[in-house]
Design a protein around this motif. Structure first.
Motif, PDB file in Angstrom:
ATOM      1  N   GLY A 111       6.453   3.385  13.394  1.00 49.85           N
ATOM      2  CA  GLY A 111       6.595   4.195  14.591  1.00 49.85           C
ATOM      3  C   GLY A 111       6.131   3.522  15.855  1.00 49.85           C
ATOM      4  N   SER A 112       6.299   2.193  15.944  1.00 46.98           N
ATOM      5  CA  SER A 112       5.874   1.467  17.134  1.00 46.98           C
ATOM      6  C   SER A 112       6.919   0.438  17.512  1.00 46.98           C
ATOM      7  N   ASP A 113       6.865  -0.008  18.760  1.00 46.06           N
ATOM      8  CA  ASP A 113       7.829  -0.989  19.255  1.00 46.06           C
ATOM      9  C   ASP A 113       7.442  -2.418  18.912  1.00 46.06           C
ATOM     10  N   ASP A 114       6.159  -2.645  18.623  1.00 44.41           N
ATOM     11  CA  ASP A 114       5.705  -4.016  18.362  1.00 44.41           C
ATOM     12  C   ASP A 114       5.389  -4.274  16.895  1.00 44.41           C
ATOM     13  N   GLY A 115       5.609  -3.279  16.048  1.00 49.58           N
ATOM     14  CA  GLY A 115       5.359  -3.468  14.625  1.00 49.58           C
ATOM     15  C   GLY A 115       3.920  -3.236  14.213  1.00 49.58           C
ATOM     16  N   GLU A 116       3.048  -2.940  15.177  1.00 44.23           N
ATOM     17  CA  GLU A 116       1.655  -2.651  14.851  1.00 44.23           C
ATOM     18  C   GLU A 116       1.466  -1.138  14.772  1.00 44.23           C
ATOM     19  N   TRP A 117       0.474  -0.716  13.987  1.00 42.44           N
ATOM     20  CA  TRP A 117       0.178   0.712  13.905  1.00 42.44           C
ATOM     21  C   TRP A 117      -0.242   1.223  15.285  1.00 42.44           C
ATOM     22  N   SER A 118       0.233   2.387  15.657  1.00 42.31           N
ATOM     23  CA  SER A 118      -0.131   2.935  16.960  1.00 42.31           C
ATOM     24  C   SER A 118      -1.575   3.417  16.997  1.00 42.31           C
ATOM     25  N   CYS A 119      -2.147   3.690  15.824  1.00 46.62           N
ATOM     26  CA  CYS A 119      -3.536   4.132  15.755  1.00 46.62           C
ATOM     27  C   CYS A 119      -4.281   3.290  14.712  1.00 46.62           C
ATOM     28  N   VAL A 120      -5.338   2.627  15.131  1.00 46.61           N
ATOM     29  CA  VAL A 120      -6.146   1.798  14.223  1.00 46.61           C
ATOM     30  C   VAL A 120      -7.602   2.180  14.420  1.00 46.61           C
ATOM     31  N   GLY A 121      -8.279   2.523  13.310  1.00 44.52           N
ATOM     32  CA  GLY A 121      -9.673   2.929  13.393  1.00 44.52           C
ATOM     33  C   GLY A 121     -10.533   2.270  12.340  1.00 44.52           C
ATOM     34  N   GLN A 122     -11.846   2.402  12.506  1.00 42.93           N
ATOM     35  CA  GLN A 122     -12.803   1.805  11.594  1.00 42.93           C
ATOM     36  C   GLN A 122     -13.849   2.834  11.201  1.00 42.93           C
ATOM     37  N   ALA A 123     -14.498   2.591  10.054  1.00 43.35           N
ATOM     38  CA  ALA A 123     -15.596   3.449   9.610  1.00 43.35           C
ATOM     39  C   ALA A 123     -16.422   2.690   8.580  1.00 43.35           C
ATOM     40  N   THR A 124     -17.705   3.051   8.499  1.00 40.68           N
ATOM     41  CA  THR A 124     -18.579   2.502   7.470  1.00 40.68           C
ATOM     42  C   THR A 124     -18.561   3.441   6.277  1.00 40.68           C
ATOM     43  N   MET A 125     -18.237   2.908   5.101  1.00 39.81           N
ATOM     44  CA  MET A 125     -18.125   3.727   3.904  1.00 39.81           C
ATOM     45  C   MET A 125     -19.215   3.349   2.914  1.00 39.81           C
ATOM     46  N   HIS A 126     -19.769   4.369   2.251  1.00 43.84           N
ATOM     47  CA  HIS A 126     -20.842   4.148   1.282  1.00 43.84           C
ATOM     48  C   HIS A 126     -20.234   4.031  -0.115  1.00 43.84           C
ATOM     49  N   ILE A 127     -19.649   2.879  -0.342  1.00 48.36           N
ATOM     50  CA  ILE A 127     -19.014   2.567  -1.614  1.00 48.36           C
ATOM     51  C   ILE A 127     -18.855   1.054  -1.690  1.00 48.36           C
ATOM     52  N   ASP A 128     -18.866   0.526  -2.892  1.00 47.02           N
ATOM     53  CA  ASP A 128     -18.699  -0.913  -3.043  1.00 47.02           C
ATOM     54  C   ASP A 128     -17.315  -1.339  -2.572  1.00 47.02           C
ATOM     55  N   ALA A 129     -17.247  -2.441  -1.843  1.00 47.34           N
ATOM     56  CA  ALA A 129     -15.974  -2.907  -1.285  1.00 47.34           C
ATOM     57  C   ALA A 129     -14.936  -3.150  -2.375  1.00 47.34           C
ATOM     58  N   SER A 130     -15.374  -3.653  -3.539  1.00 49.16           N
ATOM     59  CA  SER A 130     -14.419  -3.964  -4.610  1.00 49.16           C
ATOM     60  C   SER A 130     -13.759  -2.712  -5.175  1.00 49.16           C
ATOM     61  N   ALA A 131     -14.384  -1.540  -4.991  1.00 46.86           N
ATOM     62  CA  ALA A 131     -13.826  -0.303  -5.533  1.00 46.86           C
ATOM     63  C   ALA A 131     -12.645   0.203  -4.720  1.00 46.86           C
ATOM     64  N   ILE A 132     -12.592  -0.147  -3.445  1.00 40.59           N
ATOM     65  CA  ILE A 132     -11.499   0.358  -2.615  1.00 40.59           C
ATOM     66  C   ILE A 132     -10.536  -0.736  -2.163  1.00 40.59           C
ATOM     67  N   ALA A 133     -10.915  -2.000  -2.327  1.00 41.08           N
ATOM     68  CA  ALA A 133     -10.057  -3.098  -1.878  1.00 41.08           C
ATOM     69  C   ALA A 133      -8.639  -3.022  -2.449  1.00 41.08           C
ATOM     70  N   PRO A 134      -8.457  -2.666  -3.741  1.00 40.07           N
ATOM     71  CA  PRO A 134      -7.086  -2.628  -4.266  1.00 40.07           C
ATOM     72  C   PRO A 134      -6.217  -1.534  -3.639  1.00 40.07           C
ATOM     73  N   TYR A 135      -6.849  -0.577  -2.935  1.00 34.18           N
ATOM     74  CA  TYR A 135      -6.098   0.567  -2.417  1.00 34.18           C
ATOM     75  C   TYR A 135      -6.078   0.608  -0.888  1.00 34.18           C
ATOM     76  N   ILE A 136      -6.513  -0.469  -0.265  1.00 33.72           N
ATOM     77  CA  ILE A 136      -6.654  -0.477   1.185  1.00 33.72           C
ATOM     78  C   ILE A 136      -5.332  -0.757   1.890  1.00 33.72           C
ATOM     79  N   GLY A 137      -4.285  -1.169   1.112  1.00 32.09           N
ATOM     80  CA  GLY A 137      -2.972  -1.431   1.707  1.00 32.09           C
ATOM     81  C   GLY A 137      -3.030  -2.570   2.703  1.00 32.09           C
ATOM     82  N   ASP A 138      -2.488  -2.332   3.891  1.00 31.75           N
ATOM     83  CA  ASP A 138      -2.480  -3.387   4.907  1.00 31.75           C
ATOM     84  C   ASP A 138      -3.705  -3.322   5.809  1.00 31.75           C
ATOM     85  N   GLY A 139      -4.712  -2.533   5.388  1.00 34.14           N
ATOM     86  CA  GLY A 139      -5.962  -2.502   6.126  1.00 34.14           C
ATOM     87  C   GLY A 139      -6.858  -3.646   5.705  1.00 34.14           C
ATOM     88  N   SER A 140      -8.115  -3.566   6.111  1.00 37.05           N
ATOM     89  CA  SER A 140      -9.070  -4.612   5.746  1.00 37.05           C
ATOM     90  C   SER A 140     -10.388  -3.968   5.365  1.00 37.05           C
TER      91      SER A 140
END
Length: 313
Positions: free
Chosen positions: A228-257
């Motif tokens: 839904g953007s003209d430049d191919g980037e997401w129009s909304c990008v946000g961040q948050a600190t999550m209380h979980i091990d990074a390896s537990a969510i990395a496989p499901y993060i999609g094109d996030g980081s």
């Protein structure tokens, strides 16, 4: 490389790269004389390969299309690639599963034992295509792909609307679905169409001059349309600190980081077409989170929390 059969296989592999090959370069690549290259080219022609001779001081060769399919000479890596590709056909969303199974069976019957043992380790199972999408008929794919290549205007009925008249610019496969990227002549704008909803009409025979595709290609156009953007980037990008091990969510993060902060804590960045969608992506993980940013995401999290709370009553 003195073994004739191995040398011819290597020669054919080089010629399959679409370019003009000087005879001296082929000879250097294979470690033989130009005369040997000429003899091997003659043998390939006898097998049915249309190898054109090029004029010039150095001479050269080019592999052109012929009138029939000659015996296929494939190297080991090509055989493995074909084997894997034919096994994942069920995930493509095209109705060619039976043909792929027959092709795979034929390929396995003629494999040398050394390759058969290697391929045995490449047995995979592909999940069927998205059950909400009908399988695309190969004839429909052929019509649309051919029209895109030939720059021919296409008319078709569409299940979710009236008939269309478009200039096709490419057929793209994405997530088990097929899409036609085209310029809609009646709406004077670019559109993408689900191929499983297209019923082609008789060919028009009318040619068109290709327009510059937004984004530079059919793939990039579709990616931008999905986001839904003209430049191919997401129009909304946000961040948050999550209380979980990074390896537990990395496989499901999609094109996030995700950034591992240690002690079951990580910082994630996610994009979506709206702030509510970013908040929902954060909420999908079974973990508490804090320090959401920017403020638009914080507000979306509050709205989503109130909505979920009301829905759980």
């Amino acid at each position: 490389m003195s073994e004739p059969s191995s040398r011819m296989l290597a020669l054919l592999s080089l010629l399959q790269v679409p370019r003009d090959w000087p005879g001296t370069l082929l000879a250097d690549r294979l470690g033989v004389s130009p005369r040997t290259i000429r003899r091997d080219v003659d043998r390939l022609r006898e097998l049915g390969y249309n190898v054109a001779a090029l004029r010039g001081s150095d001479g050269g060769y080019r592999l052109d299309a012929g009138s029939q399919i000659p015996p296929l000479l494939l190297d080991d890596d090509q055989v493995i690639a074909l084997t894997v590709a034919l096994q994942v056909v069920p995930a493509l969303g095209a109705d060619i599963g039976d043909a792929a199974d027959r092709a795979l069976a034929t390929l396995r019957r003629v494999m040398p034992s050394r390759i058969r043992h290697r391929v045995a380790g490449f047995t995979v199972t592909a999940m069927p295509a998205n059950q909400n999408a009908d399988l695309v008929a190969p004839d429909v794919l052929r019509v649309l792909a051919s029209a895109s290549h030939a720059h021919e205007i296409v008319r078709f009925d569409y299940q979710t609307g009236p008939s269309r008249r478009v200039e096709p610019h490419g057929v793209v496969a994405s997530n088990s679905r097929w899409y036609l990227v085209a310029f809609d002549l009646d709406r004077n704008d670019w559109r993408s169409f689900r191929v499983d909803r297209i019923i082609p009409k008789m060919p028009t025979g009318l040619r068109f001059s290709p327009r510059p595709t937004p984004g530079g290609s059919a793939v990039e156009f579709l990616r931008r349309r999905f986001r839904g953007s003209d430049d191919g980037e997401w129009s909304c990008v946000g961040q948050a600190t999550m209380h979980i091990d990074a390896s537990a969510i990395a496989p499901y993060i999609g094109d996030g980081s995700v950034e591992d902060l240690g002690t079951d804590t990580c910082r994630v960045q996610l994009g979506a077409w709206s702030w509510n969608a970013v908040a929902a992506k954060l909420a999908q993980f079974d973990a508490d989170f804090e320090d959401a940013s920017p403020p638009e995401l914080q507000q979306a999290v509050v709205r989503l929390g109130a909505r979920l709370s009301a829905g759980g009553r």
